[in-house]
Design a protein around this motif. Sequence first.
Motif, mmCIF file in Angstrom:
data_model
loop_
_atom_site.group_PDB
_atom_site.id
_atom_site.type_symbol
_atom_site.label_atom_id
_atom_site.label_comp_id
_atom_site.label_asym_id
_atom_site.label_seq_id
_atom_site.Cartn_x
_atom_site.Cartn_y
_atom_site.Cartn_z
ATOM 1 N N THR A 14 -9.507 6.369 9.704
ATOM 2 C CA THR A 14 -9.069 4.993 9.965
ATOM 3 C C THR A 14 -8.981 4.739 11.465
ATOM 4 O O THR A 14 -8.194 5.393 12.148
ATOM 5 C CB THR A 14 -7.691 4.734 9.330
ATOM 6 O OG1 THR A 14 -7.654 5.291 8.023
ATOM 7 C CG2 THR A 14 -7.388 3.256 9.279
ATOM 8 N N ASP B 4 0.862 -1.186 0.000
ATOM 9 C CA ASP B 4 0.000 0.000 0.000
ATOM 10 C C ASP B 4 0.898 1.236 0.000
ATOM 11 O O ASP B 4 1.647 1.461 0.950
ATOM 12 C CB ASP B 4 -0.900 0.001 1.238
ATOM 13 C CG ASP B 4 -1.779 1.244 1.277
ATOM 14 O OD1 ASP B 4 -2.499 1.469 0.298
ATOM 15 O OD2 ASP B 4 -1.703 1.994 2.271
ATOM 16 N N ALA C 163 -7.420 -0.740 12.771
ATOM 17 C CA ALA C 163 -7.138 -0.898 11.347
ATOM 18 C C ALA C 163 -5.774 -0.300 11.010
ATOM 19 O O ALA C 163 -4.977 -0.899 10.281
ATOM 20 C CB ALA C 163 -8.230 -0.225 10.520
ATOM 21 N N MET C 164 -5.507 0.884 11.565
ATOM 22 C CA MET C 164 -4.230 1.537 11.270
ATOM 23 C C MET C 164 -3.071 0.695 11.790
ATOM 24 O O MET C 164 -2.077 0.473 11.090
ATOM 25 C CB MET C 164 -4.217 2.925 11.904
ATOM 26 C CG MET C 164 -3.017 3.775 11.557
ATOM 27 S SD MET C 164 -2.707 3.978 9.789
ATOM 28 C CE MET C 164 -3.878 5.263 9.379
ATOM 29 N N ASP D 289 1.429 -4.970 9.562
ATOM 30 C CA ASP D 289 1.487 -5.907 8.425
ATOM 31 C C ASP D 289 2.579 -5.510 7.456
ATOM 32 O O ASP D 289 3.381 -6.335 7.018
ATOM 33 C CB ASP D 289 0.145 -5.914 7.673
ATOM 34 C CG ASP D 289 -0.856 -6.843 8.350
ATOM 35 O OD1 ASP D 289 -0.452 -7.533 9.315
ATOM 36 O OD2 ASP D 289 -2.022 -6.870 7.916
ATOM 37 N N SER D 290 2.581 -4.229 7.126
ATOM 38 C CA SER D 290 3.546 -3.756 6.136
ATOM 39 C C SER D 290 4.975 -4.004 6.618
ATOM 40 O O SER D 290 5.849 -4.434 5.844
ATOM 41 C CB SER D 290 3.280 -2.280 5.861
ATOM 42 O OG SER D 290 4.442 -1.511 5.971
ATOM 43 N N ILE E 113 0.572 3.768 3.211
ATOM 44 C CA ILE E 113 1.122 3.247 4.468
ATOM 45 C C ILE E 113 2.635 3.083 4.350
ATOM 46 O O ILE E 113 3.391 3.419 5.267
ATOM 47 C CB ILE E 113 0.478 1.896 4.821
ATOM 48 C CG1 ILE E 113 -1.024 2.062 5.030
ATOM 49 C CG2 ILE E 113 1.149 1.292 6.051
ATOM 50 C CD1 ILE E 113 -1.377 2.767 6.299
ATOM 51 N N THR E 114 3.065 2.592 3.224
ATOM 52 C CA THR E 114 4.503 2.387 3.040
ATOM 53 C C THR E 114 5.255 3.710 3.111
ATOM 54 O O THR E 114 6.317 3.801 3.737
ATOM 55 C CB THR E 114 4.773 1.702 1.688
ATOM 56 O OG1 THR E 114 4.025 0.483 1.643
ATOM 57 C CG2 THR E 114 6.249 1.381 1.545
ATOM 58 N N GLN F 180 -2.528 -2.311 9.546
ATOM 59 C CA GLN F 180 -1.899 -1.973 8.262
ATOM 60 C C GLN F 180 -0.402 -1.719 8.413
ATOM 61 O O GLN F 180 0.416 -2.240 7.655
ATOM 62 C CB GLN F 180 -2.557 -0.725 7.674
ATOM 63 C CG GLN F 180 -3.906 -0.980 7.034
ATOM 64 C CD GLN F 180 -4.387 0.246 6.277
ATOM 65 O OE1 GLN F 180 -3.852 0.609 5.232
ATOM 66 N NE2 GLN F 180 -5.389 0.914 6.819
#
Lengths: 205, 205
Positions: B185, A160, B189-190, B196-197, A163-164, B193
């Motif tokens: 967000t 994403d 959820a934030m 995860d990243s 986010i990245t 994200q």
Amino acid sequence: MEKARSPFKTALQKQEEREEKRMALLHAAAVMFNAQGFHATSLDDVAASLGISKPTIYHYLGNKEQVLFECLTIGLDQLFAAADKARAEIGTGMDRLRIFLTNYFFINIDDFGRCVILSGDDTLSPEGVKNLRAMKRRVDTALRALIIEGIDDGSITAVDPKITAFTLAGAMAWPARWYSKTGPTPPDAMAAQIVDSLMTGLAPR
Amino acid sequence: MEKARSPFKTALQKQEEREEKRMALLHAAAVMFNAQGFHATSLDDVAASLGISKPTIYHYLGNKEQVLFECLTIGLDQLFAAADKARAEIGTGMDRLRIFLTNYFFINIDDFGRCVILSGDDTLSPEGVKNLRAMKRRVDTALRALIIEGIDDGSITAVDPKITAFTLAGAMAWPARWYSKTGPTPPDAMAAQIVDSLMTGLAPR
DNA sequence: ATTGCAATCTACTAATGAGTAATATATAAT
DNA sequence: ATTATATATTACTCATTAGTAGATTGCAAT
């Protein structure tokens, strides 16, 4: 034949001298803001560090907020220039992202770049904050563009971009807090290590 | 039979009331420090925000630096507790790292955690800085330990634990600057994200 | 009753620091 | 020569704010 060195300055020379003094003031201010924080730094101290008096600062730069704003603008301009340059480079998106991030690091551990990171938005007037936000957004946009280009050309794994970009920016900003150029690891090596580590995470698998 | 509710307080109740007031003061201070910065926040303002007067703060907390130091200690204690808890969890190193980072995020966007990130080391006395550094080091050590455990059990790809800890810490700290819980967000959820990243980047390939 | 302690206030002090006014000097322009 | 402009100073004003002194009230223990 060369003109004899004269103590009488041309208009251009005076212009340059003024600019040089202006920059010296801004730099001294940035260093002190970074070391002690904006509110804990008095303009008297800044002036004293250059052996001059406070009103001189007002002569060259205006009030305290303007001094800070100029410092931030210089730092952000550097970042934006780095983004532009990286985007104009040839190579994959990841190649260009790597170039950008490396320079991002160097700027962030420099006096004006550090200023950008260490100053909270809170320090400026609402007007100033708006301008600042706009400049920051430009840099963020450029960063995202590089990520997207990398994803498109397959040099960066599908992530994403938004986010990245935030996580990369965060990782690059952090060293401004603790890294010292005079420490054991020289800037080049530190930049390489950090950027490598981030790039590994973004490489396609 | 239940004791009748009495307006006469026991020693314990008084102790609790005192503690509650203390915390309310610290919380109010943390919120204002985060919003405007330490030096731009006066204790008069903090007191006023609770409808009391400045000397009352001195009664409960001592001088301004101590107020900040307490806030920082609370934030850092939360981080350390999160690290302990994650390390005690079952699962691979990566599993536990994920748990830690997720909580790290929640703490960092909370009032006391934000305080830890937004306050430069410069705000405290040399004495205070030393104590603070020690606490931060404990958290960093725990983070590195989790990374190393993950590398050892094969759940995390071979990386440099020190550099990785810094980049992770940076990426997790950044949201304290811009993320708003009331934005589009939600925190869960934030957190998901962002974590995860980062985890994708650390996964073995 | 009295003494002591906890909580809170009002009213100060002492210091700091942003910003300005008035002034001095030197150079440049007319 | 005179006037204007740029540079820099000293010496202020005015507002803010950390920290304290001393008074007040009320409850609790003796």
